[in-house]
Scaffold this motif. Structure first.
Motif, mmCIF file in Angstrom:
data_model
loop_
_atom_site.group_PDB
_atom_site.id
_atom_site.type_symbol
_atom_site.label_atom_id
_atom_site.label_comp_id
_atom_site.label_asym_id
_atom_site.label_seq_id
_atom_site.Cartn_x
_atom_site.Cartn_y
_atom_site.Cartn_z
ATOM 1 N N PHE A 205 0.853 -1.189 0.000
ATOM 2 C CA PHE A 205 0.000 0.000 0.000
ATOM 3 C C PHE A 205 0.888 1.239 0.000
ATOM 4 N N VAL A 206 0.552 2.196 -0.847
ATOM 5 C CA VAL A 206 1.379 3.391 -0.971
ATOM 6 C C VAL A 206 0.525 4.640 -0.801
ATOM 7 N N PHE A 207 1.181 5.757 -0.523
ATOM 8 C CA PHE A 207 0.501 7.033 -0.340
ATOM 9 C C PHE A 207 0.040 7.563 -1.698
ATOM 10 N N TYR A 208 -1.185 8.068 -1.744
ATOM 11 C CA TYR A 208 -1.681 8.650 -2.993
ATOM 12 C C TYR A 208 -2.766 9.674 -2.695
ATOM 13 N N HIS A 209 -3.049 10.515 -3.688
ATOM 14 C CA HIS A 209 -4.147 11.466 -3.611
ATOM 15 C C HIS A 209 -5.243 10.972 -4.536
ATOM 16 N N ALA A 210 -6.451 10.846 -4.012
ATOM 17 C CA ALA A 210 -7.529 10.194 -4.753
ATOM 18 C C ALA A 210 -8.263 11.101 -5.729
ATOM 19 N N ASP A 211 -7.921 12.377 -5.773
ATOM 20 C CA ASP A 211 -8.685 13.281 -6.647
ATOM 21 C C ASP A 211 -7.762 14.327 -7.254
ATOM 22 N N LEU A 212 -6.955 13.910 -8.218
ATOM 23 C CA LEU A 212 -6.057 14.832 -8.904
ATOM 24 C C LEU A 212 -6.717 15.401 -10.153
ATOM 25 N N GLY A 213 -7.972 15.786 -10.019
ATOM 26 C CA GLY A 213 -8.666 16.453 -11.110
ATOM 27 C C GLY A 213 -8.104 17.840 -11.344
ATOM 28 N N PRO A 214 -8.332 18.428 -12.512
ATOM 29 C CA PRO A 214 -7.757 19.739 -12.837
ATOM 30 C C PRO A 214 -8.247 20.861 -11.940
ATOM 31 N N GLY A 215 -9.378 20.660 -11.291
ATOM 32 C CA GLY A 215 -9.847 21.683 -10.361
ATOM 33 C C GLY A 215 -9.130 21.651 -9.033
ATOM 34 N N PHE A 233 -7.424 8.127 -13.328
ATOM 35 C CA PHE A 233 -7.306 8.960 -14.526
ATOM 36 C C PHE A 233 -7.940 8.313 -15.757
ATOM 37 N N ARG A 234 -7.884 6.998 -15.828
ATOM 38 C CA ARG A 234 -8.402 6.332 -17.005
ATOM 39 C C ARG A 234 -9.925 6.228 -17.020
ATOM 40 N N CYS A 235 -10.557 6.276 -15.834
ATOM 41 C CA CYS A 235 -11.981 5.932 -15.822
ATOM 42 C C CYS A 235 -12.890 6.926 -15.100
ATOM 43 N N SER A 236 -12.355 7.967 -14.503
ATOM 44 C CA SER A 236 -13.205 8.864 -13.714
ATOM 45 C C SER A 236 -13.486 10.174 -14.441
ATOM 46 N N SER A 237 -14.734 10.380 -14.800
ATOM 47 C CA SER A 237 -15.121 11.633 -15.440
ATOM 48 C C SER A 237 -15.032 12.806 -14.473
ATOM 49 N N GLY A 238 -14.907 12.518 -13.171
ATOM 50 C CA GLY A 238 -14.741 13.584 -12.192
ATOM 51 C C GLY A 238 -13.435 14.334 -12.349
ATOM 52 N N LEU A 239 -12.503 13.775 -13.130
ATOM 53 C CA LEU A 239 -11.221 14.426 -13.374
ATOM 54 C C LEU A 239 -11.188 15.154 -14.711
ATOM 55 N N ASP A 240 -12.347 15.287 -15.358
ATOM 56 C CA ASP A 240 -12.401 15.959 -16.652
ATOM 57 C C ASP A 240 -12.230 17.468 -16.512
ATOM 58 N N LEU A 241 -11.793 18.089 -17.602
ATOM 59 C CA LEU A 241 -11.752 19.542 -17.699
ATOM 60 C C LEU A 241 -13.171 20.068 -17.923
ATOM 61 N N PRO A 242 -13.393 21.351 -17.642
ATOM 62 C CA PRO A 242 -14.707 21.924 -17.962
ATOM 63 C C PRO A 242 -14.896 22.011 -19.468
ATOM 64 N N GLN A 243 -16.150 21.951 -19.911
ATOM 65 C CA GLN A 243 -16.463 22.004 -21.333
ATOM 66 C C GLN A 243 -16.181 23.399 -21.877
ATOM 67 N N THR A 250 -12.724 17.146 -23.227
ATOM 68 C CA THR A 250 -12.664 17.401 -21.785
ATOM 69 C C THR A 250 -11.811 16.367 -21.071
ATOM 70 N N THR A 251 -11.545 15.237 -21.736
ATOM 71 C CA THR A 251 -10.704 14.182 -21.149
ATOM 72 C C THR A 251 -9.219 14.419 -21.392
ATOM 73 N N ASP A 252 -8.862 15.528 -22.009
ATOM 74 C CA ASP A 252 -7.469 15.774 -22.411
ATOM 75 C C ASP A 252 -6.503 15.671 -21.238
ATOM 76 N N TRP A 253 -6.835 16.303 -20.124
ATOM 77 C CA TRP A 253 -5.945 16.301 -18.957
ATOM 78 C C TRP A 253 -5.703 14.892 -18.425
ATOM 79 N N ARG A 254 -6.779 14.195 -18.081
ATOM 80 C CA ARG A 254 -6.591 12.896 -17.434
ATOM 81 C C ARG A 254 -6.051 11.837 -18.401
ATOM 82 N N ALA A 255 -6.363 11.955 -19.695
ATOM 83 C CA ALA A 255 -5.822 11.011 -20.674
ATOM 84 C C ALA A 255 -4.304 11.164 -20.782
ATOM 85 N N ARG A 256 -3.843 12.408 -20.758
ATOM 86 C CA ARG A 256 -2.402 12.649 -20.845
ATOM 87 C C ARG A 256 -1.677 12.143 -19.601
ATOM 88 N N VAL A 257 -2.252 12.431 -18.420
ATOM 89 C CA VAL A 257 -1.605 11.972 -17.188
ATOM 90 C C VAL A 257 -1.575 10.451 -17.139
#
Length: 280
Positions: A205-215, A233-243, A250-257
């Motif tokens: 188990f490792v340390f992580y942040h569960a919500d690295l969305g662009p906001g 990043f691959r499956c959560s629309s909550g990390l999308d950019l605003p339209q 809108t998936t540009d950020w999380r797809a790249r990460v």
């Protein structure tokens, strides 16, 4: 008790009541109290206890200098107060790890490649948790992503992926907060069971942040520093950019990460996750 979103009310043009028991006042100098910080214009906000709160208060107006910047329905809200933010949330799990505990854990791990806000004050008023934090320089990626040149966008992706790599070197013994308490909204036993069901490696188990969305990521455009604020990043629309208008997804950020994390050796279990959820 008022709804979380209505928990800060104005007394007059120099004072406000928070949760019915905390008094926020503007002063010309920091004074004794629970906490104080700059208002950004030469004066200070001072937080004190209020044993005899006024009976007459008003909701914050649209032109109030104390502005709500986040409102998650009834559950949590954030206000900008001068050079600080005040955050208030309902406690789903009373013994969950608190934000100030996690921030102190991070401070003890210095030096780090990201800014950490200073905690001015925190309290658990009943079934709610309140914390006052310093502002850190920068604007969210939600605000500026479409303004950035391609090279700057990719640099942000690389920086976040590198931070994920660095944080993943801190290992723990269980799915929990840094103080071994439950996370705020999750049952650790259920999370572990679910991860095993989709074939994830749960041997460490490792340390992580569960919500690295662009906001939740601030970029300081002066020195280029990024505030910490990985998975999903691959499956959560909550990390999308605003339209926005145009052809940028809108998936540009999380797809790249996600691609950068894969390049750095992070694996994912998206196909198994989708099967587990019945999407395939």
């Amino acid at each position: 008790m008022p709804a979380v979103r209505d928990s800060i009310r104005q007394i007059d043009d120099q004072s406000w009541l928070i949760e019915g028991s905390l008094l926020l006042s503007r002063k010309q100098a920091p004074s004794s109290g629970l906490a104080s910080w700059s208002d950004g214009n030469g004066d200070f906000f001072v937080l004190t206890s209020s044993s005899n709160p006024p009976s007459e208060t008003q909701p914050l107006s649209d032109t109030s200098e104390i502005q709500k910047v986040y409102d998650a329905r009834e559950g949590s809200a954030v206000w900008r107060v001068g050079e600080a933010f005040i955050k208030l949330k309902e406690l789903v799990t009373l013994d969950a790890t608190r934000e100030h505990t996690t921030l102190q854990y991070l401070r003890n791990k210095q030096p780090l490649d990201f800014n950490i806000p200073e905690v001015y004050y925190y309290t658990d008023p009943g079934n709610r948790y309140l914390i006052a934090l310093s502002k850190v320089p920068g604007r969210t990626l939600n605000e500026i992503w479409y303004e950035l040149e391609e090279t700057k966008q990719q640099e942000c992706v690389r920086r976040i992926a590198k931070i994920c790599i660095d944080l993943a070197t801190w290992e723990g013994q269980a799915i929990s907060g840094v103080d071994a308490q439950d996370e705020m909204n999750f049952d650790p036993a259920y999370v572990l069971k679910s991860c095993k069901e989709i074939g994830m490696d749960c041997s460490s188990f490792v340390f992580y942040h569960a919500d690295l969305g662009p906001g939740n990521i601030l970029l300081d455009e002066v020195d280029g520093s990024i505030e910490w604020i990985c998975t999903k990043f691959r499956c959560s629309s909550g990390l999308d950019l605003p339209q926005r208008a145009g052809n940028v997804a809108t998936t540009d950020w999380r797809a790249r990460v996600a691609r950068e994390l894969n390049r750095l050796g992070f694996s994912d279990a998206v196909d198994d996750w989708a099967t587990w959820w019945g999407l395939y």
